[in-house]
Design an enzyme around this catalytic site. Structure first.
Site, PDB file in Angstrom:
ATOM      1  N   SER A  35      44.175 -38.143  -0.080  1.00  0.00           N
ATOM      2  CA  SER A  35      43.183 -38.725   0.811  1.00  0.00           C
ATOM      3  C   SER A  35      41.786 -38.384   0.308  1.00  0.00           C
ATOM      4  O   SER A  35      41.547 -38.407  -0.895  1.00  0.00           O
ATOM      5  CB  SER A  35      43.405 -38.205   2.241  1.00  0.00           C
ATOM      6  OG  SER A  35      42.539 -38.834   3.151  1.00  0.00           O
ATOM      7  N   GLY A  38      37.635 -32.919  -0.202  1.00  0.00           N
ATOM      8  CA  GLY A  38      36.869 -32.094   0.718  1.00  0.00           C
ATOM      9  C   GLY A  38      37.651 -31.695   1.944  1.00  0.00           C
ATOM     10  O   GLY A  38      37.258 -30.775   2.669  1.00  0.00           O
ATOM     11  N   THR A  40      39.560 -31.548   5.671  1.00  0.00           N
ATOM     12  CA  THR A  40      39.115 -31.697   7.050  1.00  0.00           C
ATOM     13  C   THR A  40      37.656 -31.310   7.215  1.00  0.00           C
ATOM     14  O   THR A  40      36.878 -32.016   7.865  1.00  0.00           O
ATOM     15  CB  THR A  40      39.989 -30.836   7.981  1.00  0.00           C
ATOM     16  OG1 THR A  40      41.338 -31.302   7.927  1.00  0.00           O
ATOM     17  CG2 THR A  40      39.495 -30.895   9.411  1.00  0.00           C
ATOM     18  N   CYS A  41      37.245 -30.193   6.653  1.00  0.00           N
ATOM     19  CA  CYS A  41      35.893 -29.688   6.872  1.00  0.00           C
ATOM     20  C   CYS A  41      34.841 -30.721   6.504  1.00  0.00           C
ATOM     21  O   CYS A  41      33.965 -31.047   7.304  1.00  0.00           O
ATOM     22  CB  CYS A  41      35.668 -28.408   6.075  1.00  0.00           C
ATOM     23  SG  CYS A  41      34.000 -27.726   6.249  1.00  0.00           S
ATOM     24  N   GLY A 176      41.952 -31.518  26.611  1.00  0.00           N
ATOM     25  CA  GLY A 176      41.857 -30.278  25.864  1.00  0.00           C
ATOM     26  C   GLY A 176      40.501 -29.631  26.041  1.00  0.00           C
ATOM     27  O   GLY A 176      39.489 -30.169  25.581  1.00  0.00           O
ATOM     28  N   GLY A 181      37.496 -29.899  21.697  1.00  0.00           N
ATOM     29  CA  GLY A 181      37.194 -30.736  22.843  1.00  0.00           C
ATOM     30  C   GLY A 181      35.821 -30.474  23.432  1.00  0.00           C
ATOM     31  O   GLY A 181      35.102 -31.410  23.805  1.00  0.00           O
ATOM     32  N   GLU A 199      42.020 -30.025  31.247  1.00  0.00           N
ATOM     33  CA  GLU A 199      42.623 -28.855  30.613  1.00  0.00           C
ATOM     34  C   GLU A 199      43.759 -28.346  31.504  1.00  0.00           C
ATOM     35  O   GLU A 199      43.577 -28.149  32.706  1.00  0.00           O
ATOM     36  CB  GLU A 199      41.575 -27.775  30.396  1.00  0.00           C
ATOM     37  CG  GLU A 199      42.109 -26.411  29.996  1.00  0.00           C
ATOM     38  CD  GLU A 199      42.928 -26.443  28.719  1.00  0.00           C
ATOM     39  OE1 GLU A 199      44.064 -25.929  28.746  1.00  0.00           O
ATOM     40  OE2 GLU A 199      42.438 -26.991  27.706  1.00  0.00           O
ATOM     41  N   GLY A 263      45.282 -29.458  19.964  1.00  0.00           N
ATOM     42  CA  GLY A 263      45.897 -28.640  18.923  1.00  0.00           C
ATOM     43  C   GLY A 263      46.150 -29.430  17.654  1.00  0.00           C
ATOM     44  O   GLY A 263      45.908 -30.646  17.597  1.00  0.00           O
ATOM     45  N   HIS A 437      11.582  -7.867  15.061  1.00  0.00           N
ATOM     46  CA  HIS A 437      11.181  -8.485  16.325  1.00  0.00           C
ATOM     47  C   HIS A 437      10.290  -9.684  16.036  1.00  0.00           C
ATOM     48  O   HIS A 437       9.457  -9.629  15.121  1.00  0.00           O
ATOM     49  CB  HIS A 437      10.406  -7.477  17.177  1.00  0.00           C
ATOM     50  CG  HIS A 437       9.840  -8.059  18.434  1.00  0.00           C
ATOM     51  ND1 HIS A 437      10.606  -8.241  19.565  1.00  0.00           N
ATOM     52  CD2 HIS A 437       8.604  -8.528  18.725  1.00  0.00           C
ATOM     53  CE1 HIS A 437       9.850  -8.788  20.503  1.00  0.00           C
ATOM     54  NE2 HIS A 437       8.621  -8.969  20.021  1.00  0.00           N
TER      55      HIS A 437
END
Length: 456
Positions: A35, A38, A40-41, A176, A181, A199, A263, A437
């Site tokens: 496919s 890269g 899924t990410c 979800g 979700g 959910e 999931g 700070h």
């Protein structure tokens, strides 16, 4: 039969890095991807969704402009085609760059197609037989669909197909209430859609501390997202406007689109693992040892398909572990890494280590420090005071057990705690450190100086 020194299946986060590293040693490497390069990410996960998060955040800030003394000429408008075009361009830049690198790399043969085992160290890709003494599986996972009555009668979306929509949903129903979700819920609400989240658990993201779940629910409800928690008896049916959802004890919900975010499952069911004798667990994840080797010597599984982590950073760390052990003579183990992740709502949640409940159940005498973001100067100055900081410490060893920072820049600030935990230092090492700070991180030493015994 084409012989290689190594075969890598999958061009996600671990596979290409490993292929480049192996090729740099002079080894001949075949890398196959069926496919988009890269994984899924880059294509359907981190890159596109965080690009959407940025657009949605800007829209929300524009709505709040008057709070900062800024006048805008009119109401905020959303141009979804342009939002999507920006997302697609960011994805393409990353994907195409990696694709070119693989195609041009010396000692790497890049193959387009589905790979299957034909024996313990033999595979085929598009009918071409391959063999190698080392094989690495980085095949990732995909969205899972739960058994819902009527689901086969209605159109539904996953994290992948939702990103392909050409028009903005009128009313997005999300099944979800966890990480995927909730990120989509906030994004599409801020971009103008009506959003309802269902959910089955009694609270959102039930693996988190209760106060995290409650705060996230409150902040999302304040933005107009509707929740149905403890949802029972869900069924769906076609409706003129899209999908009708039925719940026990609740009015029927009419949505234009339905997203399943319940999931994921590993992409291991079409690899021919049986031909190689590679073991899987009951959920389909490839069984690996502490060095990520499968039940067959010389074959490793990395990334989401091994069930040892479902994040880009854990997949890349899998590559680092395998490369260090095979090429550098080290003895790194997957159990040496700390669990850490973020929920990229706005504000985000940065999480490392145990929750308070997990620490108690593990038998620790727990010290807890908490501070609301309303008492963090940087958050007040930015006008973003939702959330809190929380840290858990073992009273005897003085080691940090876990932490959660839900608030502005929490996904960045949590790394100070993560680093001290990884170094196995007592919390006092961080408590005595001077931070800059005004930042969110500067309150971490203060937080550690206010530890109290956890309430029973």
């Amino acid at each position: 039969m084409a012989n290689f020194d190594a075969i890598v299946i999958g061009a996600g986060q671990a596979g290409p890095s490993l292929a480049f590293r192996l090729a740099a040693t002079g080894r001949r490497v075949a890398l196959a991807e069926r496919s988009a390069v890269g994984g899924t990410c880059v294509n359907t996960g981190c890159t596109p969704t965080k690009t959407l998060v940025a657009s949605a955040r800007l829209a929300q800030l524009a709505r709040r402009a008057a709070e900062y003394g800024i006048e805008l000429p009119g109401p905020v408008g959303i141009d979804w085609p342009r939002v999507k075009a920006r997302m697609d361009a960011v994805v393409a830049r990353s994907r195409d760059g990696l694709t070119r690198a693989l195609e041009e790399a010396e000692n790497i043969t890049f193959l387009r197609g589905h790979a299957r085992f034909t024996g313990p160290h033999a595979m085929e890709v598009n009918g071409q037989p391959l063999r190698a003494p080392w094989i690495f599986l980085d095949v990732g996972g995909r969205a899972a669909a739960p058994p819902i009555p009527g689901l086969e009668t209605v159109p539904w979306l996953t994290n992948t197909t939702l990103l392909q929509l050409e028009t903005m949903p009128r009313h997005l129903a999300i099944l979800g209430g966890s990480y995927i979700g909730l990120e989509f819920a906030q994004v599409f609400r801020r971009l103008g859609a009506e959003v309802t989240v269902l959910e089955v658990a009694p609270r959102l993201i039930p693996r988190e501390d209760e106060e995290v779940s409650a705060t996230i629910r409150d902040m999302l409800e304040a933005e107009g997202i509707a929740f149905h928690l403890g949802a029972k008896g869900l069924s769906v049916a076609p409706a003129p406007e899209g999908v009708a959802l039925r719940l026990e004890g609740a009015p029927k919900i009419h949505a234009s689109h339905l997203l399943l975010a319940t999931g994921r499952r590993p992409n291991t069911d079409s690899l021919g693992l049986e031909a190689a004798g590679i073991a899987r667990d009951a959920r389909g994840f490839i069984t690996v040892d502490d060095e990520l080797q499968t039940s067959v010597p010389g074959i490793w599984a990395l990334g989401e398909c091994n069930g040892r982590g479902a994040f880009t950073h854990t997949a890349y760390n899998d590559y680092e572990i395998v490369a260090a052990n095979l090429l550098d003579g080290e003895a790194r183990r997957v159990t040496d890494r700390l669990p850490c992740y973020a929920l990229f709502t706005d504000p985000p949640l940065g999480r490392v280590g145990m929750t308070e409940r997990e620490a108690r159940e593990a038998g620790h005498e727990v010290l807890v420090g908490t501070r609301p973001m309303t008492r963090v100067s940087r958050a007040v100055e930015k006008g973003e005071t939702t959330g809190f900081m929380k840290v858990m410490v073992d009273a005897e060893s003085k080691r940090i057990l876990g932490a959660a920072i839900l608030g502005t820049d929490g996904d960045e600030a949590v790394h100070a705690l993560l680093d001290v935990m990884q170094a196995k230092l007592p919390y006092t090492a961080l408590q005595r450190t001077v931070h800059i700070h005004p930042t969110v991180s500067e309150l971490i030493p203060t937080l550690l100086g206010e530890l109290k015994p956890a309430r029973p």
